[in-house]
Motif scaffolding. Structure first.
Motif, mmCIF file in Angstrom:
data_model
loop_
_atom_site.group_PDB
_atom_site.id
_atom_site.type_symbol
_atom_site.label_atom_id
_atom_site.label_comp_id
_atom_site.label_asym_id
_atom_site.label_seq_id
_atom_site.Cartn_x
_atom_site.Cartn_y
_atom_site.Cartn_z
ATOM 1 N N LEU A 1 0.835 -1.208 0.000
ATOM 2 C CA LEU A 1 0.000 0.000 0.000
ATOM 3 C C LEU A 1 0.872 1.260 0.000
ATOM 4 N N ARG A 2 1.978 1.230 0.765
ATOM 5 C CA ARG A 2 2.882 2.374 0.786
ATOM 6 C C ARG A 2 3.652 2.497 -0.530
ATOM 7 N N LEU A 3 4.204 1.383 -0.984
ATOM 8 C CA LEU A 3 5.080 1.423 -2.158
ATOM 9 C C LEU A 3 4.368 1.932 -3.406
ATOM 10 N N ARG A 4 3.058 1.654 -3.518
ATOM 11 C CA ARG A 4 2.344 2.106 -4.719
ATOM 12 C C ARG A 4 2.087 3.620 -4.695
ATOM 13 N N THR A 5 2.326 4.257 -3.532
ATOM 14 C CA THR A 5 2.090 5.698 -3.393
ATOM 15 C C THR A 5 3.325 6.359 -2.794
ATOM 16 N N HIS A 6 4.447 6.243 -3.508
ATOM 17 C CA HIS A 6 5.687 6.954 -3.158
ATOM 18 C C HIS A 6 6.305 6.522 -1.835
ATOM 19 N N GLY A 7 5.846 5.423 -1.250
ATOM 20 C CA GLY A 7 6.349 5.029 0.069
ATOM 21 C C GLY A 7 5.750 5.838 1.200
ATOM 22 N N ILE A 8 4.624 6.487 0.924
ATOM 23 C CA ILE A 8 3.992 7.413 1.880
ATOM 24 C C ILE A 8 2.893 6.713 2.680
ATOM 25 N N THR A 9 2.789 7.079 3.957
ATOM 26 C CA THR A 9 1.693 6.595 4.787
ATOM 27 C C THR A 9 1.056 7.762 5.541
ATOM 28 N N ARG A 10 -0.220 7.590 5.855
ATOM 29 C CA ARG A 10 -0.935 8.489 6.773
ATOM 30 C C ARG A 10 -1.394 7.733 8.020
ATOM 31 N N GLU A 11 -1.006 6.459 8.112
ATOM 32 C CA GLU A 11 -1.402 5.642 9.257
ATOM 33 C C GLU A 11 -0.591 6.065 10.490
ATOM 34 N N ARG A 12 -1.265 6.447 11.554
ATOM 35 C CA ARG A 12 -0.583 6.979 12.730
ATOM 36 C C ARG A 12 0.359 5.968 13.374
ATOM 37 N N ASP A 13 -0.024 4.697 13.333
ATOM 38 C CA ASP A 13 0.828 3.703 13.990
ATOM 39 C C ASP A 13 2.091 3.399 13.189
ATOM 40 N N GLN A 14 2.195 3.943 11.968
ATOM 41 C CA GLN A 14 3.390 3.738 11.152
ATOM 42 C C GLN A 14 4.291 4.973 11.119
ATOM 43 N N MET A 15 3.783 6.124 11.578
ATOM 44 C CA MET A 15 4.535 7.374 11.471
ATOM 45 C C MET A 15 5.385 7.615 12.715
ATOM 46 N N THR A 16 6.422 8.387 12.542
ATOM 47 C CA THR A 16 7.295 8.753 13.665
ATOM 48 C C THR A 16 6.767 9.969 14.424
ATOM 49 N N GLU A 17 5.966 10.806 13.761
ATOM 50 C CA GLU A 17 5.366 11.988 14.378
ATOM 51 C C GLU A 17 3.943 12.147 13.870
ATOM 52 N N ASP A 18 3.199 13.063 14.442
ATOM 53 C CA ASP A 18 1.846 13.347 13.977
ATOM 54 C C ASP A 18 1.557 14.822 14.217
ATOM 55 N N HIS A 19 1.570 15.609 13.165
ATOM 56 C CA HIS A 19 1.378 17.058 13.283
ATOM 57 C C HIS A 19 -0.087 17.468 13.163
ATOM 58 N N GLY A 20 -0.949 16.534 12.730
ATOM 59 C CA GLY A 20 -2.349 16.873 12.534
ATOM 60 C C GLY A 20 -2.936 16.089 11.374
ATOM 61 N N TRP B 1 -3.490 16.744 8.399
ATOM 62 C CA TRP B 1 -2.877 16.901 7.080
ATOM 63 C C TRP B 1 -1.592 16.092 6.909
ATOM 64 N N TYR B 2 -1.094 15.547 8.025
ATOM 65 C CA TYR B 2 0.281 15.071 8.061
ATOM 66 C C TYR B 2 0.437 13.691 7.431
ATOM 67 N N TYR B 3 1.545 13.503 6.734
ATOM 68 C CA TYR B 3 1.924 12.187 6.194
ATOM 69 C C TYR B 3 3.434 12.078 6.261
ATOM 70 N N GLU B 4 3.922 10.850 6.143
ATOM 71 C CA GLU B 4 5.361 10.621 6.125
ATOM 72 C C GLU B 4 5.737 9.666 5.006
ATOM 73 N N MET B 5 6.841 9.981 4.341
ATOM 74 C CA MET B 5 7.421 9.081 3.358
ATOM 75 C C MET B 5 8.430 8.194 4.089
ATOM 76 N N LEU B 6 8.110 6.911 4.200
ATOM 77 C CA LEU B 6 8.922 5.988 4.981
ATOM 78 C C LEU B 6 9.991 5.294 4.155
ATOM 79 N N GLU B 7 9.779 5.190 2.850
ATOM 80 C CA GLU B 7 10.752 4.574 1.964
ATOM 81 C C GLU B 7 10.506 5.065 0.547
ATOM 82 N N LEU B 8 11.419 4.733 -0.351
ATOM 83 C CA LEU B 8 11.309 5.175 -1.730
ATOM 84 C C LEU B 8 10.321 4.288 -2.475
ATOM 85 N N GLY B 9 9.187 4.867 -2.841
ATOM 86 C CA GLY B 9 8.176 4.129 -3.587
ATOM 87 C C GLY B 9 7.909 4.774 -4.931
#
Length: 379
Positions: free
Chosen positions: A214-233, A235-243
């Motif tokens: 699911l991440r790899l098909r979208t630039h390695g990005i997630t919006r899942e809180r349990d996968q992110m290192t921070e949570d700004h609100g 709107w926030y997402y994190e790119m965890l790997e190169l997808g």
């Protein structure tokens, strides 16, 4: 009258499904994606399905999720479309081929084991069997090999949605159901069983692979809180790997979902047409496919010693048969990697004789009879 080897079927229901999506709030990243994924997973009998842009993207993401790294070797068949092998190269891995079984036309597990047995432990990391033409691979046999030699399995099931083999307990095992292979992929090219224009699907029973895909098909990005290192609100997402941007649009998904509603009927028609061909060519010099109850018949491939002449004869009658496939190791790119003609005798002998006759659900009996007559007249 032109009769191609394959053709999509678009119904009014398909058009309505697409039109409804065009009038909706979402053209991509919307609810049609999940609807198609969930319906496809139920159809195949697997826990998870991930829709992607095409079958090649599906192969690439699987190779990434399986951890293919530079220098690692993976075995597949030379009797396939180049994408099956290319996905390993995309990740820097090395592709190795093993010959086919001349009866099934599938990757021969005995040839695969020869490579594995005569190599140092860990030399090979994976095996990619292909359900060629719709003939299902016996994945139970390959699972035994994979476990013995420490390999993963990726099933290329592009030709075989609805196809199945029977396991050692006598139970049908549908292609892509995740019981024996870590991952499987499907294609929704127009000539396939389900046509999206372009599109692909990955199936698995492994939640870790599912979440990563699911991440790899979208630039390695997630919006899942349990996968992110921070949570700004919100709107926030994190790119965890190169997808990659390998998403399927809602427009394509709507068409795929609509096509899936009549997949069983399409498969039944393919099998009926194949049976008519079998009967028509019985007792002739035309060699028909090996019979198999679970064959999905994406292609109906005959073999003849006069393949080129028959190909040209049929074209002169408006019948556009096709060749599947030019062996991958014949391609100039792969020959630069050291492969050459003569490496795989069974695949090469098959290639010299093979011809895919027209086969698709909307092929009429009269059209098929015309094809048969033209082939028999030549024979």
């Amino acid at each position: 009258m032109a009769i191609p080897y394959g053709r999509q079927s678009i119904t009014e229901e398909d058009i309505i499904a697409v039109a409804e999506t065009l009038r909706s709030d979402y053209l991509t990243g919307g609810p049609r994606i999940a609807q198609f994924e969930e319906a496809f997973a139920r159809y195949i009998g697997v826990k998870y399905a991930v829709a992607v842009a095409n079958g090649t993207a599906a192969l690439h993401l699987c190779a990434m999720s399986l951890g293919v790294k530079p220098g690692q070797k993976v075995i597949t068949t030379p009797n396939t479309f180049a994408a099956t092998a290319n996905c390993v190269l995309y990740c820097g891995g090395e592709i190795e081929f093993a010959d086919i079984d001349p009866q099934t036309l599938l990757l021969d597990p005995n040839r695969v084991e020869e490579k594995l047995r005569h190599s140092p432990p860990g030399a090979y990391r994976g095996i990619i069997p292909v359900d060629f033409a719709g003939m299902p691979v016996n994945l139970e046999d390959f699972r035994t090999l994979a476990d013995k030699y420490g390999c993963w399995l990726l099933e290329d099931a592009c030709h075989a949605p609805g196809g199945y083999f029977t396991d050692r307990l006598g139970s049908p095992q549908f292609c892509g159901n995740g019981k024996f292979a870590e991952l499987a992929i499907f294609s929704f090219h127009p000539v396939k069983h389900i046509a999206c224009g372009e599109g692909g699907m990955i199936t698995t029973n492994d939640e870790a692979h599912y979440q990563r895909l699911l991440r790899l098909r979208t630039h390695g990005i997630t919006r899942e809180r349990d996968q992110m290192t921070e949570d700004h609100g919100g709107w926030y997402y994190e790119m965890l790997e190169l997808g990659y941007n390998y998403r399927l649009s809602d427009i394509h998904a709507a068409l795929g979902w609509s096509q899936l509603q009549r997949a069983d009927a399409g498969l039944a028609r393919r099998r009926a047409l194949a049976s008519r061909y079998d009967e028509a060519f019985a007792g002739t010099a035309v060699e028909t496919p090996m019979p198999h109850a679970g064959h999905a018949y994406h292609l109906y491939v005959v073999q003849t010693p006069h393949r080129k002449a028959l190909y040209e004869h049929l074209r002169s009658k408006g019948i556009y048969a096709q060749i599947h496939y030019i062996p991958v190791h014949y391609q100039p790119y792969y020959q630069q990697l050291g492969w050459k003609k003569g490496d795989f005798p069974h695949t090469e002998a098959y290639y010299e004789r093979c011809l895919s006759l027209p086969l698709y659900p909307t092929l009429t009996d009269d059209e098929q009879d015309f094809v048969v007559q033209c082939v028999r007249d030549f024979d």
